[in-house]
Enzyme design. Structure first.
Site, PDB file in Angstrom:
ATOM      1  N   ARG A 191       0.798  -1.221   0.000  1.00  0.00           N
ATOM      2  CA  ARG A 191       0.000   0.000   0.000  1.00  0.00           C
ATOM      3  C   ARG A 191       0.834   1.277   0.000  1.00  0.00           C
ATOM      4  O   ARG A 191       0.598   2.188  -0.801  1.00  0.00           O
ATOM      5  CB  ARG A 191      -0.920   0.053   1.233  1.00  0.00           C
ATOM      6  CG  ARG A 191      -2.178  -0.750   1.101  1.00  0.00           C
ATOM      7  CD  ARG A 191      -2.553  -1.347   2.429  1.00  0.00           C
ATOM      8  NE  ARG A 191      -1.584  -2.374   2.754  1.00  0.00           N
ATOM      9  CZ  ARG A 191      -1.693  -3.642   2.334  1.00  0.00           C
ATOM     10  NH1 ARG A 191      -2.730  -4.029   1.677  1.00  0.00           N
ATOM     11  NH2 ARG A 191      -0.747  -4.523   2.609  1.00  0.00           N
ATOM     12  N   THR A 192       1.795   1.364   0.908  1.00  0.00           N
ATOM     13  CA  THR A 192       2.474   2.648   1.101  1.00  0.00           C
ATOM     14  C   THR A 192       3.280   3.029  -0.142  1.00  0.00           C
ATOM     15  O   THR A 192       3.181   4.156  -0.642  1.00  0.00           O
ATOM     16  CB  THR A 192       3.386   2.579   2.346  1.00  0.00           C
ATOM     17  OG1 THR A 192       2.637   2.029   3.418  1.00  0.00           O
ATOM     18  CG2 THR A 192       3.898   3.950   2.719  1.00  0.00           C
ATOM     19  N   LYS A 251      26.154  -4.119   1.388  1.00  0.00           N
ATOM     20  CA  LYS A 251      27.620  -4.134   1.584  1.00  0.00           C
ATOM     21  C   LYS A 251      28.006  -3.410   2.871  1.00  0.00           C
ATOM     22  O   LYS A 251      29.182  -3.219   3.136  1.00  0.00           O
ATOM     23  CB  LYS A 251      28.298  -3.440   0.404  1.00  0.00           C
ATOM     24  CG  LYS A 251      27.972  -4.041  -0.943  1.00  0.00           C
ATOM     25  CD  LYS A 251      28.537  -3.154  -2.062  1.00  0.00           C
ATOM     26  CE  LYS A 251      27.756  -3.338  -3.343  1.00  0.00           C
ATOM     27  NZ  LYS A 251      27.948  -2.215  -4.271  1.00  0.00           N
ATOM     28  N   ARG A 299      11.168   3.862   3.808  1.00  0.00           N
ATOM     29  CA  ARG A 299      10.767   2.872   4.827  1.00  0.00           C
ATOM     30  C   ARG A 299      12.037   2.197   5.309  1.00  0.00           C
ATOM     31  O   ARG A 299      12.731   1.544   4.519  1.00  0.00           O
ATOM     32  CB  ARG A 299       9.780   1.843   4.280  1.00  0.00           C
ATOM     33  CG  ARG A 299       9.517   0.722   5.285  1.00  0.00           C
ATOM     34  CD  ARG A 299       8.343  -0.148   4.925  1.00  0.00           C
ATOM     35  NE  ARG A 299       7.091   0.564   5.131  1.00  0.00           N
ATOM     36  CZ  ARG A 299       5.885   0.008   4.969  1.00  0.00           C
ATOM     37  NH1 ARG A 299       5.785  -1.268   4.602  1.00  0.00           N
ATOM     38  NH2 ARG A 299       4.790   0.708   5.169  1.00  0.00           N
ATOM     39  N   HIS A 359       4.635   5.306  11.796  1.00  0.00           N
ATOM     40  CA  HIS A 359       4.190   5.281  10.398  1.00  0.00           C
ATOM     41  C   HIS A 359       3.195   6.453  10.278  1.00  0.00           C
ATOM     42  O   HIS A 359       1.993   6.256  10.186  1.00  0.00           O
ATOM     43  CB  HIS A 359       3.515   3.938  10.118  1.00  0.00           C
ATOM     44  CG  HIS A 359       3.262   3.624   8.664  1.00  0.00           C
ATOM     45  ND1 HIS A 359       3.459   4.520   7.648  1.00  0.00           N
ATOM     46  CD2 HIS A 359       2.825   2.483   8.070  1.00  0.00           C
ATOM     47  CE1 HIS A 359       3.149   3.951   6.490  1.00  0.00           C
ATOM     48  NE2 HIS A 359       2.762   2.712   6.725  1.00  0.00           N
TER      49      HIS A 359
HETATM   50  N1   CP Z   1      -0.380  -0.264   5.882  1.00  0.00           N
HETATM   51  C1   CP Z   1       0.824  -0.441   5.300  1.00  0.00           C
HETATM   52  O1   CP Z   1       1.814   0.215   5.648  1.00  0.00           O
HETATM   53  O2   CP Z   1       0.847  -1.373   4.325  1.00  0.00           O
HETATM   54  P1   CP Z   1       2.125  -1.792   3.462  1.00  0.00           P
HETATM   55  O3   CP Z   1       3.104  -2.439   4.424  1.00  0.00           O
HETATM   56  O4   CP Z   1       1.615  -2.722   2.419  1.00  0.00           O
HETATM   57  O5   CP Z   1       2.717  -0.529   2.896  1.00  0.00           O
END
Ligand code: CP
Length: 309
Positions: A56-57, A87, A109, A137
């Site tokens: 999703r993100t 590395k 991320r 998040h």
């Molecule tokens: N909700 C969420 O962060 O989903 P993903 O890990 O698929 O990005």
């Protein structure tokens, strides 16, 4: 319109930003998306750097950029394996080098708490925290609040049950910080003993005089809340959570829970869902989790506009 730079943690936002800036713009973005997009971010470049898997993100940020006329010019979906992190390169060095390739925004991320903050400390380009280990998040929390407002038309005065692996989930941490910007909210933390919400969040709630209670059986409070926010067991965080797995049946959203819930309550989940929401729940109109994921696109379009224009 407010100009944003880095997005690192939920605490950086306030109620005015949410209600007066973000929510109206996200609504406008939904219209733009459904009309096929626009070119307001033409010439802008996004890099996406993901050290952990995502559906999703990453997809919604990349599609949001494209729908607004910008480009994703560098994207890695498994940076731990397929970037020079394999590395031994540090996140600081990676971000420093990527800045020299002139991004307008970097969506990151990272697989350890604090990674986005470390990146922001040395990045000229805005960093968007797309999840940092078991840390936060924040863009998920923003879309979660937008979903609550859209689905039940208010946030102040509502009550929420955050359910599941609260010790390892980052979405419930970010949502806790953001939800309590609204007055007279109540939070029930529902988990097994080994997956309880961490003390830093509970200390924050106590400091801000927010009502909360800890329980281990969702069925006891399903009739009392406006929102059930379910989460999955974060097996990738390495915790065995044996006790949690033994007792997690008390936390599953199933027909029994649906029968107890208020008629106008909603069920949310940041997704991916594993087995903590039974498939039959998907057919109930109170199941808001797929609409919630869709809202992520509109909220992320709005955030990109606020950062890049
Ligand atoms: N909700 C969420 O962060 O989903 P993903 O890990 O698929 O990005």
């Amino acid at each position: 319109m407010i100009k944003l730079h880095h997005i690192i943690e939920s605490q950086q936002f306030n109620r005015h930003f949410l209600e007066k800036e973000l929510f109206p713009l996200a609504k406008e973005m939904e219209k733009i998306a459904k009309q096929g997009g626009s070119d307001i971010l033409s010439g802008k470049k996004m890099f996406t750097l993901f050290y952990e898997p995502s559906t999703r993100t990453r997809a919604s940020f990349e599609i949001a950029m494209s729908l607004l006329g910008g480009k994703v010019v560098f994207s890695t979906e498994n940076a731990r394996q397929f970037s020079s992190a394999a590395k031994g390169e540090t996140i600081e060095d990676t971000i420093k080098i990527l800045n020299d390739y002139l991004p307008d925004v970097i969506v990151l991320r990272y697989d350890e708490q604090g990674g986005a903050k470390r990146a922001a400390e040395i990045s000229r380009a805005p960093i968007i925290n797309a999840g940092d280990g078991a840390g936060q998040h924040p863009t998920q929390a923003l879309l979660d609040l937008y979903t609550i407002q859209k689905e039940i038309n208010k946030i102040a005065g509502t009550s929420i049950a955050m359910v599941g692996d609260l010790a390892n989930g980052r979405t419930v941490r970010s949502l806790s910080y953001l939800y309590v910007k609204f007055p007279e909210v109540k939070i029930y933390f529902i988990s097994s003993e080994s997956a309880k919400m961490k003390d830093d969040i509970k200390d924050y709630l106590k400091k801000h005089n927010v009502w909360f209670e800890e329980r281990n059986d969702l069925r006891e409070i399903a009739s009392k809340v406006d929102i059930i926010y379910q989460t999955r067991t974060q097996k990738e965080r390495g915790a065995l959570l044996e006790e949690h797995e033994k007792t997690e049946s008390f936390c599953i959203v199933n027909q029994e829970v649906l029968d107890l819930m208020k008629k106008d309550a909603i069920i949310m989940h940041p997704l991916p869902r594993v087995d903590e929401i039974s498939p039959e729940v998907d057919f109930d109109p109170r199941a808001a989790y797929f609409r919630q994921a869709e809202n992520g696109l509109y909220v992320r379009m709005a955030l990109l506009k606020m950062i890049l224009l």
